[in-house]
Design a protein around this motif. Structure first.
Motif: not given
Length: 162
Positions: A74-92
């Motif tokens: 879902x976040x990748x669909x919104x931000x077009x960001x790298x999944x690894x970076x999004x996983x780091x955001x979830x960890x934060x």
């Protein structure tokens, strides 16, 4: 030379507004970054980032608790960001206890909901001032253009990353 009333009235009238420039990628980008700048300023006061807010919103607006991969998508669909970076955001968000693991799912905590509500409350009056007074037909036209631009850009990104 004598001035007539009609000439004088015409010379004191406000000049006609200049026609609005056509929207270009630059203008659309500048509008996005101007609005995002306001949001990021508010988020920074709460110690949060834009990506964290997007991920938190996805978790809060979900119909049910999500698995991490579902939130990443879902976040990748919104931000077009790298999944690894999004996983780091979830960890934060997990480390800040704004999200919590519930079995194999993630769900927002009360603190996460409170942060999201506080940011929304702070940005609501700003958004009202920014968007207020724009005619409905202009907003509808902008919505159609932005939806088309998003669709086309998503297709281009899909082709580039295929």
């Amino acid at each position: 030379m004598t001035t007539t009333g009609s000439t004088k009235a015409a010379s004191t009238a406000a000049p006609a507004p200049a026609p609005a420039p056509a929207a270009t990628a630059r203008e659309l980008g500048l509008a996005h970054y101007a609005a995002r700048g306001v949001l990021e300023y508010v988020l920074a006061r709460h110690g949060a980032t834009f990506a964290q807010q997007i991920a938190l919103r996805a978790a809060i607006n979900a119909d049910a608790p999500q698995k991490p991969d579902e939130l990443v998508a879902q976040v990748q669909g919104a931000l077009k960001a790298d999944p690894a970076g999004i996983r780091a955001v979830l960890d934060e968000l997990l480390a800040r206890e704004l999200l919590v693991a519930d079995g194999e799912h993630l769900r927002p905590t009360e603190a996460g909901r409170e942060l999201f509500a506080a940011v929304a409350a702070e940005t609501a009056p700003i958004s009202a001032r920014v968007w207020g007074g724009i005619p409905a037909e202009d907003l509808a036209a902008a919505g159609r253009v932005l939806a088309l631009v998003t669709e086309r850009a998503d297709a281009e990104l899909a082709a580039l990353t295929a």
